[in-house]
Design a protein around this motif. Structure first.
Motif, mmCIF file in Angstrom:
data_model
loop_
_atom_site.group_PDB
_atom_site.id
_atom_site.type_symbol
_atom_site.label_atom_id
_atom_site.label_comp_id
_atom_site.label_asym_id
_atom_site.label_seq_id
_atom_site.Cartn_x
_atom_site.Cartn_y
_atom_site.Cartn_z
ATOM 1 N N VAL A 151 -44.037 -19.820 -40.497
ATOM 2 C CA VAL A 151 -42.931 -19.051 -41.075
ATOM 3 C C VAL A 151 -43.004 -19.331 -42.570
ATOM 4 O O VAL A 151 -42.829 -20.472 -42.998
ATOM 5 N N LEU A 152 -43.296 -18.294 -43.354
ATOM 6 C CA LEU A 152 -43.766 -18.474 -44.724
ATOM 7 C C LEU A 152 -42.945 -17.668 -45.721
ATOM 8 O O LEU A 152 -42.807 -16.455 -45.590
ATOM 9 N N ASP A 153 -42.405 -18.370 -46.725
ATOM 10 C CA ASP A 153 -41.720 -17.699 -47.828
ATOM 11 C C ASP A 153 -42.766 -17.015 -48.701
ATOM 12 O O ASP A 153 -43.861 -17.533 -48.904
ATOM 13 N N GLY A 200 -47.005 -17.269 -51.276
ATOM 14 C CA GLY A 200 -47.051 -17.078 -49.842
ATOM 15 C C GLY A 200 -48.155 -16.130 -49.422
ATOM 16 O O GLY A 200 -48.796 -16.310 -48.383
ATOM 17 N N TYR A 201 -48.407 -15.096 -50.213
ATOM 18 C CA TYR A 201 -49.481 -14.153 -49.914
ATOM 19 C C TYR A 201 -50.842 -14.849 -49.916
ATOM 20 O O TYR A 201 -51.686 -14.604 -49.056
ATOM 21 N N GLU A 202 -51.059 -15.718 -50.901
ATOM 22 C CA GLU A 202 -52.324 -16.446 -50.983
ATOM 23 C C GLU A 202 -52.449 -17.447 -49.834
ATOM 24 O O GLU A 202 -53.526 -17.622 -49.264
ATOM 25 N N VAL A 203 -51.359 -18.113 -49.494
ATOM 26 C CA VAL A 203 -51.369 -19.037 -48.348
ATOM 27 C C VAL A 203 -51.757 -18.266 -47.087
ATOM 28 O O VAL A 203 -52.606 -18.711 -46.310
ATOM 29 N N CYS A 204 -51.152 -17.116 -46.889
ATOM 30 C CA CYS A 204 -51.457 -16.286 -45.720
ATOM 31 C C CYS A 204 -52.935 -15.915 -45.701
ATOM 32 O O CYS A 204 -53.603 -16.032 -44.664
ATOM 33 N N ARG A 205 -53.468 -15.488 -46.825
ATOM 34 C CA ARG A 205 -54.879 -15.099 -46.891
ATOM 35 C C ARG A 205 -55.783 -16.265 -46.514
ATOM 36 O O ARG A 205 -56.712 -16.130 -45.716
ATOM 37 N N GLN A 206 -55.491 -17.453 -47.045
ATOM 38 C CA GLN A 206 -56.321 -18.617 -46.750
ATOM 39 C C GLN A 206 -56.204 -19.039 -45.287
ATOM 40 O O GLN A 206 -57.191 -19.459 -44.673
ATOM 41 N N PRO A 239 -50.885 -16.073 -36.264
ATOM 42 C CA PRO A 239 -49.531 -15.558 -36.491
ATOM 43 C C PRO A 239 -48.841 -16.150 -37.724
ATOM 44 O O PRO A 239 -48.687 -17.356 -37.849
ATOM 45 N N VAL A 240 -48.429 -15.245 -38.619
ATOM 46 C CA VAL A 240 -47.668 -15.600 -39.815
ATOM 47 C C VAL A 240 -46.456 -14.681 -39.885
ATOM 48 O O VAL A 240 -46.600 -13.472 -39.767
ATOM 49 N N VAL A 241 -45.281 -15.287 -40.063
ATOM 50 C CA VAL A 241 -44.046 -14.515 -40.240
ATOM 51 C C VAL A 241 -43.604 -14.715 -41.680
ATOM 52 O O VAL A 241 -43.371 -15.860 -42.105
ATOM 53 N N VAL A 274 -42.465 -23.009 -44.175
ATOM 54 C CA VAL A 274 -42.842 -23.178 -45.584
ATOM 55 C C VAL A 274 -41.830 -22.471 -46.475
ATOM 56 O O VAL A 274 -41.708 -21.244 -46.451
ATOM 57 N N ASP A 275 -41.107 -23.260 -47.266
ATOM 58 C CA ASP A 275 -40.122 -22.702 -48.201
ATOM 59 C C ASP A 275 -39.760 -23.784 -49.203
ATOM 60 O O ASP A 275 -39.794 -24.969 -48.869
ATOM 61 N N ASP A 276 -39.413 -23.393 -50.425
ATOM 62 C CA ASP A 276 -38.999 -24.377 -51.435
ATOM 63 C C ASP A 276 -37.486 -24.528 -51.502
ATOM 64 O O ASP A 276 -36.975 -25.305 -52.301
#
Length: 85
Positions: A54-56, A64-70, A80-82, A11-13
């Motif tokens: 793998v998250l920006d 990215g923080y909100e995506v990780c939380r969800q 696992p989230v990097v 995940v990245d723009d």
């Protein structure tokens, strides 16, 4: 060594970053899904649970923080989230 099963959700723009990392991981034998926003990442993860994300941190729209939380809410704290910044 056990084979990796599942996909990597990248995940990245930044298109150049996506191309570089996805090509590298695909050559190593990983199956890749690409998302260019937090909303797209969440939608893709609902269709097929990735093995790792793998998250920006800085994304348009949902951070990215909100995506990780969800993702952690949906799949558990051990999912696992990097983070990439």
């Amino acid at each position: 060594m056990a084979a990796f099963s599942g996909s990597v959700l990248l995940v990245d723009d930044d298109e150049q970053y996506l191309e570089l990392v996805s090509t590298t991981l695909e050559r190593a034998g990983y199956r890749i899904s690409l998302a260019r926003s937090g909303e797209e990442a969440l939608a893709l993860s609902r269709l097929e649970r990735p093995a790792v994300v793998v998250l920006d941190v800085k994304l348009p729209g949902v951070s990215g923080y909100e995506v990780c939380r969800q993702l952690k809410d949906a799949f558990g704290d051990g999912f696992p989230v990097v983070f990439v910044s």
